[in-house]
Design an enzyme around this catalytic site. Sequence first.
Site, PDB file in Angstrom:
ATOM      1  CE  LYS A  24      -3.003   0.552   3.516  1.00  0.00           C
ATOM      2  NZ  LYS A  24      -2.862   1.834   4.233  1.00  0.00           N
ATOM      3  CB  SER A  25       3.828   2.266   1.981  1.00  0.00           C
ATOM      4  OG  SER A  25       3.268   2.161   3.254  1.00  0.00           O
ATOM      5  NE  ARG A  46      -5.720   8.021  10.913  1.00  0.00           N
ATOM      6  CZ  ARG A  46      -4.965   7.244  10.153  1.00  0.00           C
ATOM      7  NH1 ARG A  46      -5.454   6.707   9.057  1.00  0.00           N
ATOM      8  NH2 ARG A  46      -3.732   6.989  10.500  1.00  0.00           N
ATOM      9  CD  GLN A  92       0.214   8.212   7.240  1.00  0.00           C
ATOM     10  OE1 GLN A  92      -0.342   9.029   7.960  1.00  0.00           O
ATOM     11  NE2 GLN A  92      -0.349   7.070   6.892  1.00  0.00           N
ATOM     12  CG  ASP A 117       0.358   0.004   9.510  1.00  0.00           C
ATOM     13  OD1 ASP A 117      -0.063   0.839  10.333  1.00  0.00           O
ATOM     14  OD2 ASP A 117       0.737   0.309   8.363  1.00  0.00           O
ATOM     15  CE  LYS A 159      -0.277   4.131  12.909  1.00  0.00           C
ATOM     16  NZ  LYS A 159       0.478   4.911  11.938  1.00  0.00           N
TER      17      LYS A 159
END
Length: 445
Positions: free
Chosen positions: A24-25, A125, A172, A323, A350
Amino acid sequence: MSAKPLISHAAASLSGQVRVPGDKSISHRALMFGALAIGQSSIEGLLEGEDVLRTAAAMRALGAEVTRGGDGRWTLFGRGVGGLAEPEDVLDMGNAGTGARLLMGLVASHPFTSVFTGDASLRSRPMRRVTEPLGRMGAGFVGRSGGRLPLAVIGTASPIPISYELPMPSAQVKSAVLLAGLNTPGTTTVIEREATRDHTELMLRGFGAKLTVEVLANGARAISLTGQPELTGQSIKVPADPSSAAFPVVAALLVAGSAITVQAVGTNPLRCGLYQTLLEMGADITYANARVEGGEPVADLLVRGSELKGVDVPPERAPSMIDEYPILAVAAAFAKGTTRMRGLAELRVKESDRLAAMARGLEAAGVTLEVEGDDLIVHGDGGLPEGGVSVPVNLDHRIAMSFLVMGMASRRPVQIDDASAIDTSFPGFTEMMNGLGAKISRVAE
Ligand code: S3P
């Protein structure tokens, strides 16, 4: 969308070979950098999960040409660094924190205004962690209380390069500042005390950016990017996501008599904390055919059912397995002895408060545990936990998959209230797990 409850019954044993979806990243970054490069980029193995599809749509809205071929290969024609166009509508990033935060960085140094929103999880978030450094670079923000989405980014025409020390270990935030630095003259530097995943650094270099990493006297890393580079289109092969592989891997460890292979899993050391921890717990995992694919190390993982023992997981390992704590907590519930997972503050912000969600769900399933500050301490006796619960997942894909794995080996089945979030990162999860021998099914309404 209506909720999709699923129930997971005990499985006999798991066997077979699978390849989990793309990382995903890396997928988010491949789309973003392809959209900034001059010329054509192509991406093989892109994760076609909801989160990444939102990023693809956002890059189109920002002016890039993004298409999917019939063979599953994605092609992009980029706009050049600084060449993104003002989006005509709100950018809805769905459930994706990575998509939202990285793109906020990217548009912060473009002279237009864009508005970001997302689902209920993303709207709850914290975004100050990115708006604070991006504000120092000259961008303005108008958001809800607490700096939450929906939020408008008022990009600046004359961005200022900064040197920014991360207040929390976050790839991020690091990436948001570096991406803003792309269209900023001069050198933008991010200093991180603890190393976080380095896909932005590796891939930006691959596209032709000048980026250096210096290890400082105190062990911190200073990552410096020279602004306004010319990025050139690349061909990218996305490795299978180690964070997704974690679910079949732990399932095979917990279900007695299992033997599975998970192919071409990314083994970037900054992503592998879970696997190191599982090996310390006594897991039977073998790395086979280690190789480099598309610039990232990968290997096939051979996994057999194992008797696990409790271990102490040090806080400095958290960035490399952030994660994976939900699924590790499940593994810990089946281990003999105490597993202490320390320094989990970031787990609370998260897709949901994962520390609270795991503690509540595991406790309801008969597991003995404590939360002490930011530590999760799980006591296993080596026997099978009771299970027999229905867990609310609060739009959190990893909570959903973790409890379905728990049901595969617990005494009684485990149910989740809504599986729809799983598609954000692992489309086809249920079918793949059932193909290995799991017994996951829809709950009759
Ligand atoms: C990601 C960084 C991590 C991780 C997320 C993906 C990334 O978030 O939890 O799933 O691709 O950069 P943080 O940077 O908030 O730790």
